[in-house]
Design a protein around this motif. Sequence first.
Motif, PDB file in Angstrom:
ATOM      1  N   HIS A 117     -16.942 -47.841  -9.330  1.00  0.00           N
ATOM      2  CA  HIS A 117     -17.599 -46.785  -8.439  1.00  0.00           C
ATOM      3  C   HIS A 117     -16.830 -45.454  -8.585  1.00  0.00           C
ATOM      4  O   HIS A 117     -17.085 -44.703  -7.414  1.00  0.00           O
ATOM      5  N   LEU A 118     -15.865 -45.250  -9.353  1.00  0.00           N
ATOM      6  CA  LEU A 118     -14.983 -44.112  -9.520  1.00  0.00           C
ATOM      7  C   LEU A 118     -13.658 -44.099  -8.415  1.00  0.00           C
ATOM      8  O   LEU A 118     -12.683 -43.954  -8.562  1.00  0.00           O
ATOM      9  N   VAL A 119     -14.324 -44.309  -6.954  1.00  0.00           N
ATOM     10  CA  VAL A 119     -13.177 -44.433  -6.075  1.00  0.00           C
ATOM     11  C   VAL A 119     -12.682 -45.909  -5.893  1.00  0.00           C
ATOM     12  O   VAL A 119     -11.816 -46.278  -5.370  1.00  0.00           O
ATOM     13  N   SER A 120     -13.381 -46.749  -6.597  1.00  0.00           N
ATOM     14  CA  SER A 120     -13.134 -48.180  -6.548  1.00  0.00           C
ATOM     15  C   SER A 120     -13.519 -48.945  -7.459  1.00  0.00           C
ATOM     16  O   SER A 120     -14.534 -48.758  -8.217  1.00  0.00           O
ATOM     17  N   GLU A 121     -12.959 -50.376  -7.552  1.00  0.00           N
ATOM     18  CA  GLU A 121     -13.603 -51.474  -8.264  1.00  0.00           C
ATOM     19  C   GLU A 121     -13.990 -52.608  -7.644  1.00  0.00           C
ATOM     20  O   GLU A 121     -13.527 -52.933  -6.651  1.00  0.00           O
ATOM     21  N   ALA A 122     -15.209 -53.018  -7.960  1.00  0.00           N
ATOM     22  CA  ALA A 122     -15.906 -53.869  -6.751  1.00  0.00           C
ATOM     23  C   ALA A 122     -16.481 -55.017  -7.530  1.00  0.00           C
ATOM     24  O   ALA A 122     -17.192 -54.929  -8.603  1.00  0.00           O
ATOM     25  N   PHE A 123     -16.538 -56.353  -6.788  1.00  0.00           N
ATOM     26  CA  PHE A 123     -17.121 -57.422  -7.233  1.00  0.00           C
ATOM     27  C   PHE A 123     -17.948 -57.913  -6.058  1.00  0.00           C
ATOM     28  O   PHE A 123     -17.766 -57.919  -4.905  1.00  0.00           O
TER      29      PHE A 123
END
Length: 295
Positions: A117-123
């Motif tokens: 998400h550009l600001v974060s990496e998410a699962f």
Amino acid sequence: MTPGTNTRATANRDVLAADTGMGPVTLLVGDLDLLTTYYVDGLALTVLSAEGNETVLGRGGRPIIVLRHDPTLPRGSRRDAGLFHTAILFEDAGALSAAVASLARLAPRSFVGSSDHLVSEAFYFTDPEGNGIELYLDRPRDTWRWTDGQVAMDTIALDPNAYLGQHLTVDRLENAAQDPAVVGHVHLQVGDTTTARDFYVTTLGFEATFEMPSALFVSAGGYHHHMAMNTWNSAGAGPRVPALGLGVVDVVVPDDDEIGALGDRLRSRGLQFRHDGRTLEVEDPWRNRVRVSVG
């Protein structure tokens, strides 16, 4: 707007303090044993307390999920207002990878996707009763890009196998429960974003950080978002009726003055709320319960 700052927060009683954060999310569940197993054996949370119909789960003594057993409630519709997901924040890629691998190993079919998400990496996962979960890691704040008070976010493909291959170790997986984690943000389903903005920004005191017609992201202190509201499944949804799913969203503020200022805002807008001096509880326009307390 500069990332990590909120110059209005200390001077404006209409804005939540910069060091506001999120507390645990309470879920109303039909099968307490099943959900406890999912979060303890899968996500490596620890049982912090279990009394009566309520089990508190967390990491490092810090509550993350509260399971409140109420088998009399029906299962809600995915099109209803309520919880979209609880987002659990980890401190580094090793801890995030261990949590993802642990949950995927227990319940592989509950994995529903991953994104940069550009600001974060998410699962993303969905628990056995349909409650959404996000496991994520923030990118360094100095890499977030802001334009006119809006943070740049996107949804870019993130290969889960490549990510785990790069960051996961046997030691981190075996000791996943030792890694700290907190509720980083809570994402809700609502009927419309205009009404959501009026409540969560104008009244509750968050600041909008990213907006689109179908979603609103809000925060305190220049974070990318502490809460979000979308209409992707729930456009036009009315107030919730009692059902399994979201019970309470907890917001944590630094002092009693914040509670008092929030009470003043709610009172001036004619909204009903409960206030015992240190904890204030209010319902949003869809009857999602928000509890604000002093941390």
